[in-house]
Design a protein around this motif. Structure first.
Motif, PDB file in Angstrom:
ATOM      1  N   GLU A 149       0.789  -1.236   0.000  1.00  0.00           N
ATOM      2  CA  GLU A 149       0.000   0.000   0.000  1.00  0.00           C
ATOM      3  C   GLU A 149       0.821   1.287   0.000  1.00  0.00           C
ATOM      4  OE1 GLU A 149      -3.014  -0.018  -0.575  1.00  0.00           O
ATOM      5  OE2 GLU A 149      -3.598  -2.084  -0.172  1.00  0.00           O
ATOM      6  N   ILE A 150       2.127   1.195   0.233  1.00  0.00           N
ATOM      7  CA  ILE A 150       2.946   2.399   0.326  1.00  0.00           C
ATOM      8  C   ILE A 150       3.938   2.452  -0.835  1.00  0.00           C
ATOM      9  CG2 ILE A 150       4.705   3.587   1.701  1.00  0.00           C
ATOM     10  CD1 ILE A 150       3.281   2.735   4.162  1.00  0.00           C
ATOM     11  N   ASN A 151       4.022   3.612  -1.473  1.00  0.00           N
ATOM     12  CA  ASN A 151       4.958   3.801  -2.574  1.00  0.00           C
ATOM     13  C   ASN A 151       6.396   3.663  -2.098  1.00  0.00           C
ATOM     14  OD1 ASN A 151       3.228   4.449  -4.856  1.00  0.00           O
ATOM     15  ND2 ASN A 151       2.724   6.335  -3.764  1.00  0.00           N
ATOM     16  N   ASP A 152       7.263   3.202  -2.994  1.00  0.00           N
ATOM     17  CA  ASP A 152       8.671   3.057  -2.628  1.00  0.00           C
ATOM     18  C   ASP A 152       9.458   4.347  -2.864  1.00  0.00           C
ATOM     19  OD1 ASP A 152       8.746   3.136  -5.346  1.00  0.00           O
ATOM     20  OD2 ASP A 152       9.580   1.131  -5.630  1.00  0.00           O
ATOM     21  N   SER A 153       8.783   5.390  -3.371  1.00  0.00           N
ATOM     22  CA  SER A 153       9.416   6.700  -3.506  1.00  0.00           C
ATOM     23  C   SER A 153       8.397   7.775  -3.175  1.00  0.00           C
ATOM     24  CB  SER A 153       9.977   6.900  -4.919  1.00  0.00           C
ATOM     25  OG  SER A 153       8.919   6.878  -5.873  1.00  0.00           O
ATOM     26  N   PHE A 154       8.895   8.949  -2.828  1.00  0.00           N
ATOM     27  CA  PHE A 154       8.029  10.032  -2.353  1.00  0.00           C
ATOM     28  C   PHE A 154       8.570  11.332  -2.921  1.00  0.00           C
ATOM     29  CE2 PHE A 154       4.797  11.665   0.281  1.00  0.00           C
ATOM     30  CZ  PHE A 154       5.258  12.788   0.946  1.00  0.00           C
ATOM     31  N   GLN A 155       7.806  11.988  -3.775  1.00  0.00           N
ATOM     32  CA  GLN A 155       8.295  13.156  -4.495  1.00  0.00           C
ATOM     33  C   GLN A 155       7.812  14.455  -3.861  1.00  0.00           C
ATOM     34  OE1 GLN A 155       7.625  13.069  -8.723  1.00  0.00           O
ATOM     35  NE2 GLN A 155       7.949  15.266  -8.954  1.00  0.00           N
ATOM     36  N   LEU A 156       8.752  15.394  -3.690  1.00  0.00           N
ATOM     37  CA  LEU A 156       8.454  16.746  -3.234  1.00  0.00           C
ATOM     38  C   LEU A 156       9.075  17.730  -4.219  1.00  0.00           C
ATOM     39  CD1 LEU A 156       9.247  16.417   0.575  1.00  0.00           C
ATOM     40  CD2 LEU A 156       6.986  16.505  -0.462  1.00  0.00           C
ATOM     41  N   ASP A 157       8.303  18.704  -4.688  1.00  0.00           N
ATOM     42  CA  ASP A 157       8.816  19.712  -5.605  1.00  0.00           C
ATOM     43  C   ASP A 157       9.056  21.002  -4.838  1.00  0.00           C
ATOM     44  OD1 ASP A 157       8.547  17.936  -7.695  1.00  0.00           O
ATOM     45  OD2 ASP A 157       6.535  18.611  -8.205  1.00  0.00           O
ATOM     46  N   VAL A 158      10.239  21.565  -4.985  1.00  0.00           N
ATOM     47  CA  VAL A 158      10.582  22.808  -4.298  1.00  0.00           C
ATOM     48  C   VAL A 158      11.058  23.850  -5.303  1.00  0.00           C
ATOM     49  CG1 VAL A 158      11.198  21.680  -2.132  1.00  0.00           C
ATOM     50  CG2 VAL A 158      12.954  22.068  -3.857  1.00  0.00           C
ATOM     51  N   PHE A 159      10.894  25.122  -4.925  1.00  0.00           N
ATOM     52  CA  PHE A 159      11.381  26.246  -5.730  1.00  0.00           C
ATOM     53  C   PHE A 159      12.469  26.953  -4.938  1.00  0.00           C
ATOM     54  CE2 PHE A 159      11.594  30.485  -7.442  1.00  0.00           C
ATOM     55  CZ  PHE A 159      11.301  30.354  -8.788  1.00  0.00           C
ATOM     56  N   ASN A 160      13.620  27.111  -5.556  1.00  0.00           N
ATOM     57  CA  ASN A 160      14.754  27.747  -4.897  1.00  0.00           C
ATOM     58  C   ASN A 160      14.760  29.242  -5.201  1.00  0.00           C
ATOM     59  OD1 ASN A 160      17.171  28.405  -3.695  1.00  0.00           O
ATOM     60  ND2 ASN A 160      18.427  27.561  -5.345  1.00  0.00           N
ATOM     61  N   HIS A 161      14.475  30.074  -4.197  1.00  0.00           N
ATOM     62  CA  HIS A 161      14.492  31.520  -4.376  1.00  0.00           C
ATOM     63  C   HIS A 161      15.873  32.129  -4.119  1.00  0.00           C
ATOM     64  CE1 HIS A 161      10.315  32.702  -5.097  1.00  0.00           C
ATOM     65  NE2 HIS A 161       9.983  31.672  -4.366  1.00  0.00           N
ATOM     66  N   LYS A 162      16.819  31.328  -3.723  1.00  0.00           N
ATOM     67  CA  LYS A 162      18.140  31.857  -3.406  1.00  0.00           C
ATOM     68  C   LYS A 162      18.903  32.202  -4.682  1.00  0.00           C
ATOM     69  CE  LYS A 162      18.336  29.170   0.858  1.00  0.00           C
ATOM     70  NZ  LYS A 162      19.117  28.233   1.685  1.00  0.00           N
ATOM     71  N   ALA A 163      19.935  33.021  -4.529  1.00  0.00           N
ATOM     72  CA  ALA A 163      20.718  33.451  -5.683  1.00  0.00           C
ATOM     73  C   ALA A 163      21.641  32.351  -6.193  1.00  0.00           C
ATOM     74  CB  ALA A 163      21.529  34.692  -5.323  1.00  0.00           C
ATOM     75  N   ASP A 164      21.926  31.359  -5.365  1.00  0.00           N
ATOM     76  CA  ASP A 164      22.867  30.300  -5.724  1.00  0.00           C
ATOM     77  C   ASP A 164      22.181  28.946  -5.713  1.00  0.00           C
ATOM     78  OD1 ASP A 164      25.069  32.139  -5.792  1.00  0.00           O
ATOM     79  OD2 ASP A 164      25.036  32.122  -3.596  1.00  0.00           O
ATOM     80  N   VAL A 165      22.863  27.977  -6.295  1.00  0.00           N
ATOM     81  CA  VAL A 165      22.395  26.593  -6.238  1.00  0.00           C
ATOM     82  C   VAL A 165      22.355  26.140  -4.784  1.00  0.00           C
ATOM     83  CG1 VAL A 165      22.936  24.211  -6.863  1.00  0.00           C
ATOM     84  CG2 VAL A 165      23.247  26.050  -8.539  1.00  0.00           C
ATOM     85  N   GLU A 166      21.265  25.497  -4.400  1.00  0.00           N
ATOM     86  CA  GLU A 166      21.113  25.040  -3.014  1.00  0.00           C
ATOM     87  C   GLU A 166      21.182  23.516  -2.963  1.00  0.00           C
ATOM     88  OE1 GLU A 166      20.350  25.195   1.151  1.00  0.00           O
ATOM     89  OE2 GLU A 166      21.063  26.635  -0.325  1.00  0.00           O
ATOM     90  N   GLU A 167      22.038  23.016  -2.101  1.00  0.00           N
ATOM     91  CA  GLU A 167      22.164  21.575  -1.927  1.00  0.00           C
ATOM     92  C   GLU A 167      21.274  21.122  -0.773  1.00  0.00           C
ATOM     93  OE1 GLU A 167      25.996  19.090  -2.351  1.00  0.00           O
ATOM     94  OE2 GLU A 167      25.745  19.364  -0.196  1.00  0.00           O
ATOM     95  N   ILE A 168      20.453  20.128  -1.018  1.00  0.00           N
ATOM     96  CA  ILE A 168      19.590  19.559   0.014  1.00  0.00           C
ATOM     97  C   ILE A 168      20.171  18.211   0.417  1.00  0.00           C
ATOM     98  CG2 ILE A 168      17.265  18.783   0.594  1.00  0.00           C
ATOM     99  CD1 ILE A 168      16.183  20.612  -1.529  1.00  0.00           C
ATOM    100  N   ASN A 169      20.513  18.076   1.680  1.00  0.00           N
ATOM    101  CA  ASN A 169      21.138  16.856   2.174  1.00  0.00           C
ATOM    102  C   ASN A 169      20.236  16.140   3.173  1.00  0.00           C
ATOM    103  OD1 ASN A 169      23.730  17.130   0.844  1.00  0.00           O
ATOM    104  ND2 ASN A 169      24.067  18.860   2.231  1.00  0.00           N
ATOM    105  N   ASN A 170      20.414  14.838   3.264  1.00  0.00           N
ATOM    106  CA  ASN A 170      19.808  14.031   4.328  1.00  0.00           C
ATOM    107  C   ASN A 170      18.297  14.176   4.372  1.00  0.00           C
ATOM    108  OD1 ASN A 170      22.390  13.200   5.151  1.00  0.00           O
ATOM    109  ND2 ASN A 170      22.623  15.072   6.354  1.00  0.00           N
ATOM    110  N   GLY A 171      17.665  14.057   3.182  1.00  0.00           N
ATOM    111  CA  GLY A 171      16.211  14.039   3.159  1.00  0.00           C
ATOM    112  C   GLY A 171      15.680  12.850   3.937  1.00  0.00           C
ATOM    113  N   ARG A 172      14.559  13.031   4.619  1.00  0.00           N
ATOM    114  CA  ARG A 172      14.029  11.974   5.475  1.00  0.00           C
ATOM    115  C   ARG A 172      12.515  11.975   5.414  1.00  0.00           C
ATOM    116  NH1 ARG A 172      15.758   9.739  10.954  1.00  0.00           N
ATOM    117  NH2 ARG A 172      13.834   9.080  11.972  1.00  0.00           N
ATOM    118  N   PHE A 173      11.946  10.792   5.382  1.00  0.00           N
ATOM    119  CA  PHE A 173      10.502  10.638   5.406  1.00  0.00           C
ATOM    120  C   PHE A 173      10.139   9.682   6.522  1.00  0.00           C
ATOM    121  CE2 PHE A 173       6.243  10.323   4.402  1.00  0.00           C
ATOM    122  CZ  PHE A 173       5.847   9.047   4.042  1.00  0.00           C
ATOM    123  N   ASP A 174       9.406  10.168   7.527  1.00  0.00           N
ATOM    124  CA  ASP A 174       8.942   9.335   8.637  1.00  0.00           C
ATOM    125  C   ASP A 174       7.430   9.205   8.557  1.00  0.00           C
ATOM    126  OD1 ASP A 174      11.502   9.182   9.600  1.00  0.00           O
ATOM    127  OD2 ASP A 174      11.248  10.839  11.006  1.00  0.00           O
TER     128      ASP A 174
END
Length: 205
Positions: A149-174
């Protein structure tokens, strides 16, 4: 019409580098305005008179959200009851001719090249469901069938308003039972996965 609260600028002057900034998008998930249905910015001077500052048409929206910045540098705006307002003109027929306004700020002491930088990663869409087959399911039916019943992946779309490339680390889903705070596990492991993503400046990823 959307009108700001009163802002006391009586102790300021043109040398303080005060800017009104905002981001604007035309249409969203509905129909965008026509060019003869502009988004209008007004400011109130020290005589209590509203003065039109700009009329923004859709051909000036060049990105998903386009930033606008206005230097408040005229003496007539440096008073204790300064206000600004946004207006738009549309036929009032259905959910159409929509302007989406966000990140409205009055900031001081910034350079023009910096005023549109917003230190923020924003959700671009509502999170997608972690359920594979349904929009909702009773917990007593979910627990015995987690793998089905649970997907093996979970998608989140984000918009980066910062002036530089932003690195997202250690994503977690509980996945947690909100009634008792118990973490729901699959085969004895938490639903989590460390991820690293580079989100380009002012882009959806």
């Amino acid at each position: 019409t959307l009108t700001s609260c009163f802002i006391n600028l009586s102790d300021n002057n043109a040398g303080d580098s005060i800017y009104l900034t905002f981001y604007l998008h035309a249409g969203g998930y509905r129909y965008p305005p026509n060019n003869h249905e502009p988004f209008i910015l007004d400011m109130k001077n020290n005589q209590g008179t509203w003065l039109e500052i700009d009329r923004i048409s859709t051909d000036r929206i060049v990105d998903w959200y386009t930033g606008f910045a206005y230097n408040i540098n005229e003496f007539q705006y440096f008073h204790e009851s300064f206000q600004f307002r946004f207006r738009n003109i549309n036929p009032g027929v259905g959910v159409s001719n929509i302007w989406n306004l966000d990140y409205v700020r009055v900031i001081q002491g910034a350079f023009l090249s910096e005023v549109l930088d917003v230190n923020d990663l924003a959700w671009a869409h509502a999170p997608y469901s972690f359920l594979k087959n349904y929009t909702a399911i009773p917990l007593k039916h979910l627990l015995p069938n987690l793998e089905d019943e649970i997907n093996d992946s979970f998608q989140l779309d984000v918009f980066n308003h910062k002036a530089d490339v932003e690195e997202i680390n250690n994503g977690r889903f509980d996945l947690i039972d909100s009634e008792n705070g118990i973490e729901i596990r699959m085969n004895g492991e938490l639903f989590e996965d460390a991820i690293t993503r580079n989100v380009p400046s002012r882009a959806i990823y």
